[in-house]
Design an enzyme around this catalytic site. Structure first.
Site, mmCIF file in Angstrom:
data_model
loop_
_atom_site.group_PDB
_atom_site.id
_atom_site.type_symbol
_atom_site.label_atom_id
_atom_site.label_comp_id
_atom_site.label_asym_id
_atom_site.label_seq_id
_atom_site.Cartn_x
_atom_site.Cartn_y
_atom_site.Cartn_z
ATOM 1 N N ARG A 139 51.505 54.489 -3.487
ATOM 2 C CA ARG A 139 50.354 54.758 -2.599
ATOM 3 C C ARG A 139 49.937 53.472 -1.896
ATOM 4 O O ARG A 139 49.624 53.472 -0.710
ATOM 5 C CB ARG A 139 49.184 55.333 -3.404
ATOM 6 C CG ARG A 139 49.478 56.704 -3.997
ATOM 7 C CD ARG A 139 48.234 57.370 -4.569
ATOM 8 N NE ARG A 139 47.735 56.775 -5.797
ATOM 9 C CZ ARG A 139 48.108 57.138 -7.029
ATOM 10 N NH1 ARG A 139 48.994 58.109 -7.200
ATOM 11 N NH2 ARG A 139 47.583 56.558 -8.098
ATOM 12 N N LYS B 224 31.562 64.196 12.200
ATOM 13 C CA LYS B 224 33.002 64.493 12.126
ATOM 14 C C LYS B 224 33.163 66.002 12.050
ATOM 15 O O LYS B 224 33.113 66.593 10.965
ATOM 16 C CB LYS B 224 33.621 63.807 10.901
ATOM 17 C CG LYS B 224 35.103 64.133 10.720
ATOM 18 C CD LYS B 224 35.817 63.121 9.843
ATOM 19 C CE LYS B 224 37.241 63.569 9.568
ATOM 20 N NZ LYS B 224 38.069 62.497 9.026
ATOM 21 N N LYS C 133 32.105 58.474 4.249
ATOM 22 C CA LYS C 133 32.390 59.858 4.656
ATOM 23 C C LYS C 133 32.036 60.817 3.536
ATOM 24 O O LYS C 133 32.278 60.525 2.363
ATOM 25 C CB LYS C 133 33.870 60.009 4.991
ATOM 26 C CG LYS C 133 34.256 61.438 5.369
ATOM 27 C CD LYS C 133 35.755 61.636 5.491
ATOM 28 C CE LYS C 133 36.265 62.512 4.362
ATOM 29 N NZ LYS C 133 37.679 62.912 4.549
HETATM 30 P P1 13P Z 1 42.633 65.906 8.692
HETATM 31 O O1 13P Z 1 42.635 65.239 10.049
HETATM 32 O O2 13P Z 1 43.979 65.934 8.034
HETATM 33 O O3 13P Z 1 41.918 67.217 8.711
HETATM 34 O O4 13P Z 1 41.790 64.951 7.740
HETATM 35 C C1 13P Z 1 40.638 64.404 8.205
HETATM 36 C C2 13P Z 1 39.684 64.240 7.094
HETATM 37 O O5 13P Z 1 39.260 63.151 6.784
HETATM 38 C C3 13P Z 1 39.239 65.443 6.391
HETATM 39 O O6 13P Z 1 38.174 65.141 5.580
#
Ligand code: 13P
Length: 341
Positions: A45, A221, A136
């Site tokens: 990873r 987001k 996030k």
């Molecule tokens: P994806 O763009 O693969 O949907 O992932 C973005 C993300 O951070 C989801 O929480």
């Protein structure tokens, strides 16, 4: 770099740059590695993510920030350099996923609630010391209309949790990315996605106001407005753009720091074409860019395949996708640029 929340948020969406979502949990990255036949260990990873963070062409030109997972923010590169320092040296901002994942919501089969508020204040203080300047939290709203999913309780509980998370982030000097993801996995049409996304965003901003979150110091987001995968329909970029912007104009305050979309299971090129169509019908009150996981990483993962000999090819694949999404964030992408690569 200035440490004001609104300045950090503005830098995250500036100049057609966007975010690399590299915050897959150990379970999720294992699924990605299974596809390319690579065993998922702490070292593999690390090697994979180090490959991306050292892709200096992509990182310096197109990437404003990287969302990390807890393991990664503590890891060092093979030569001992903290991965966070490699990200910072490229000019990008380190960020951190702080939610503990979506769990079944008791009493509401099919709905989930994202957990992780307990102890969050202390964890945010630690992450700040490690260099994180944004965080996030992902809420997950599935759609299954026949089963009454999502319930109003699920939308309300998730919006409330996002607001508590966002307020704690700002207290710690960290910009919260608020992510209320309406999934594209279902059999619903695009108009159902629009309706559920509208209910979700309306509730989200009501809760953010109530929690006294400073909107200028937040990034949204969101999902795009799309037909569900099992509907058998693929919405055109023009329709996605029109409905997504209509939704945001109705529900998202102009004051927020910016918008950075998730890709959510769209193909690489679909995610780019849709982002481009959204920006091509501007100007809009917000910057709209990418915060892609799968749509930025599928190509480099395939090119890498776990082999050191493939690092340069994987970095080139990453740079290409980041470049295409950079152009899309400016409304300047063309399909012919994909073939040219
Ligand atoms: P994806 O763009 O693969 O949907 O992932 C973005 C993300 O951070 C989801 O929480």
């Amino acid at each position: 770099m200035s440490e004001r929340l609104e300045d950090i948020a503005a830098a995250m969406v500036a100049n057609g740059k966007g975010l690399l979502a590299a915050d897959e949990s150990s379970g999720t990255i294992k699924k990605r590695f299974d596809v390319i036949g690579v065993e998922s260990t702490a070292d593999s990873r690390r090697d994979y993510r180090e490959m991306m963070f050292r892709a200096s062409d992509a990182m310096t030109k197109y990437i404003s920030g990287v969302i990390l997972y807890d393991e990664t923010i503590h890891q060092r590169a093979a030569d001992g350099t903290p991965l966070v320092d490699i990200i910072k040296a490229s000019g990008a901002i380190p960020g951190i996923k702080v939610d503990a994942g979506a769990k079944p919501l008791a009493g509401f089969p099919g709905d989930t609630i994202t957990e992780g508020l307990d102890g969050l204040r202390e964890r945010l203080t630690d992450y700040y010391k490690l260099g994180a300047r944004f965080a996030k939290w992902r809420a997950v709203i599935d759609i299954d209309v026949a089963k009454g999913v999502p319930s109003a309780t699920s939308i309300g509980s998730n919006a409330h949790a996002l607001a508590r998370y966002a307020a704690l982030c700002q207290e710690a000097g960290i910009v919260p990315i608020v992510e209320p993801e309406v999934l594209m996995d279902g059999a619903h049409g695009i108009d159902t996605c629009y309706e559920i996304s509208k209910a979700t965003l309306t509730k989200l901003y009501t809760e953010l106001y109530a929690a006294r979150v400073v909107l200028e110091g937040t990034i949204l987001k969101p999902n795009m407005v799309l037909a569900g995968k099992k509907s058998g329909k693929v919405s055109s970029p023009e329709e996605v753009a029109e409905k997504t912007i209509k939704l945001f104009r109705e529900t998202v305050p102009a004051a927020i720091g910016g918008i950075a979309f998730l890709s959510g299971g769209q193909s690489d090129e679909e995610a780019t074409a849709n982002l481009n169509a959204i920006n091509a019908i501007g100007p809009h009150p917000w910057k709209l860019t990418f915060s892609y996981g799968r749509a930025l990483q599928a190509a480099p993962q395939k090119a890498w395949g776990g082999k050191a000999a493939n690092v340069a090819a994987a970095q080139a694949a990453f740079a290409h996708r980041a470049h295409m999404n950079h152009l899309a964030a400016l409304g300047q992408w063309q399909p012919t640029l994909e073939q040219a690569a």
